[in-house]
Design an enzyme around this catalytic site. Sequence first.
Site, PDB file in Angstrom:
ATOM      1  N   TYR A  19      22.817 -21.654  31.222  1.00  0.00           N
ATOM      2  CA  TYR A  19      23.982 -20.829  31.491  1.00  0.00           C
ATOM      3  C   TYR A  19      23.983 -20.744  32.916  1.00  0.00           C
ATOM      4  O   TYR A  19      23.074 -20.093  33.430  1.00  0.00           O
ATOM      5  CB  TYR A  19      23.937 -19.698  30.712  1.00  0.00           C
ATOM      6  CG  TYR A  19      25.217 -18.735  30.435  1.00  0.00           C
ATOM      7  CD1 TYR A  19      26.268 -19.098  31.256  1.00  0.00           C
ATOM      8  CD2 TYR A  19      25.176 -17.630  29.675  1.00  0.00           C
ATOM      9  CE1 TYR A  19      27.375 -18.216  31.107  1.00  0.00           C
ATOM     10  CE2 TYR A  19      26.243 -16.781  29.420  1.00  0.00           C
ATOM     11  CZ  TYR A  19      27.398 -17.220  30.352  1.00  0.00           C
ATOM     12  OH  TYR A  19      28.488 -16.368  30.117  1.00  0.00           O
ATOM     13  N   CYS A  20      25.200 -20.908  33.515  1.00  0.00           N
ATOM     14  CA  CYS A  20      25.421 -20.759  34.988  1.00  0.00           C
ATOM     15  C   CYS A  20      24.181 -21.253  35.821  1.00  0.00           C
ATOM     16  O   CYS A  20      24.005 -22.309  35.845  1.00  0.00           O
ATOM     17  CB  CYS A  20      25.502 -19.188  35.085  1.00  0.00           C
ATOM     18  SG  CYS A  20      26.310 -18.801  36.908  1.00  0.00           S
TER      19      CYS A  20
END
Length: 583
Positions: free
Chosen positions: A316-317
């Site tokens: 994530y990210c």
Amino acid sequence: MDADAKSQDKTRDSGPARPATGLPTLEELQHWTWVIGRAQQMMMQAALSTPPEGMPVVPGLNDPATLGRVRDFWSDSMALWQRFVDPAAEPGIAAKPDRRFRAEQWQSPLFDWIRQSYQVIADHLLRGVDALEGVAPKQKEQIRFAAQGFIDAMSPTNFPATNPEVLDRIVETRGENLLKGLQNMLADMGRGQLTHSDATSFEVGRNLATTPGKVVKRTELYELIHYTPTTETVASVPILIFPPWINRFYILDLAPEKSLIRWLVDQGFSVFMVSWKSADAAMKDVIWDDYVAAQIDATDTVRALLSVESVHAVGYCVAGTTLAATLALLAARGDSAKVASATFFTAQVDFSEAGELLHFVDDEQLKLIATLSPDGFLDGRYLAATFNLLRGRDLIWNYVTNNYLLGRDYVPFDLLHWNGDVTNLPAKWHLSYLTDLYRDNLLVKPGALAVAGVPLDLTRVTTPAYVQAGREDHIAPPESVWKITETFAGPLRFVLAGSGHIAGVVNPPAAGKYQYWTNDAPAATLQDFVAGATETKGSWWPDWTAWLIGRDSNRVPAMGARIPGAGALPALDEAPGQYVRQR
């Protein structure tokens, strides 16, 4: 001086006494209408006149384009004044939808005029920035970003004297709202961070991060959480999630009805989560290589624990960016088989179109950031302030108005509570992240970066990938996330989800919110993808899990090592562990 001007001299020299109410008299309104009208006439004459022979034309001062913009500004201003002195007149400018001014008090003539005056000035200020010539595109974007920040800060809603809601509230509470607001402001100053939600309403382990599980491994950098299965059988390939270490992992495990973790467990997956440690002085030498090594270590740990060949890895990210580097390192070592598939939540590998965060990575900004980490780590409050600035109207000034000026109580909101639950970052890693990736965009250039002495080449990554982007994401813009599809060499599914960086990811099917777009046809650009995409209402989670099952549909009994703490790794702690609670 012309006759018209002479006839007004007496009005200018002396005027009627203002009534006790403080409101302007009819004569005063007529006078000021003449003043502004005369000014407009003078501006029009100047704009239409021919410059004297030999006078130089100075761009931005007396060139035709600048004079035209000045004329437009005065014209719009006059239209507003005309409407103020004559409510029956046609409005000069259509009111723009803006929730800051939705209260009925803003419909009164005076405050409607204040509101529209602000919007006229804001529009013309931004037009002036857009019209700048001889300025590099990147610099113009920075100027526009700064101008928008100034405009948001100067909104009449942010000042008691020009906000009718605040004035009414002062009368209603006899000033108690200002005292309550001052108390809120002093509390925020004391903690060095703006408050967005009622902090007493949430607690990790009580009503956040409550999915049952065990911590089965703890290192100096992360804890590994294994979640308890809720089905009799589970998918043979486990899911291993790497959340961003910029915030706490429980964004993916909020309240049970919003929890991606709980939903995955209920769908019959063995789920593992990495919970990163918030940096302290002991982590002053931690660099990006250490996070890549941690991802490989966690992968090997899960593989050995469950006796499986591979995992479904999720990044994530920033952890997704790191996962891309991990895949490139595994490919270079001939170990790609350790990861059956890779899923990227709003992650970037090519930062050429990385959005507004690029405004914070020039040399001067980087020098300033370096001074903020004297103990070898960056206080998470600095980063929180940066992200708030990206959406200053919503994440700063909205709370200044509501909680400082109106003196309202904070509303409980789990997502905003998480947003304020900051983590510290290792200073060396953070600075290299900004320079190597955001400023210099080295990750997408084969061989430009190395991890553990091994040059990285993302074009060698053939691992099947699922790439999710948020249509309204301002941190990882969809145009930037799309570039993953132009980089990896393996099979890939791209999904564009409604909403942004957080709500676009945390969107449980039961909520029935937003939508997502898919397109199985080849697309050279994001625009081509969208043009031929199919829209599906609701959450993209079922599409993702169907894709995962398509990689491997085998199932095994949920027993033995599939039960947290029952295998070779004994339970060290109950989920959500210790690191998520450290401040």
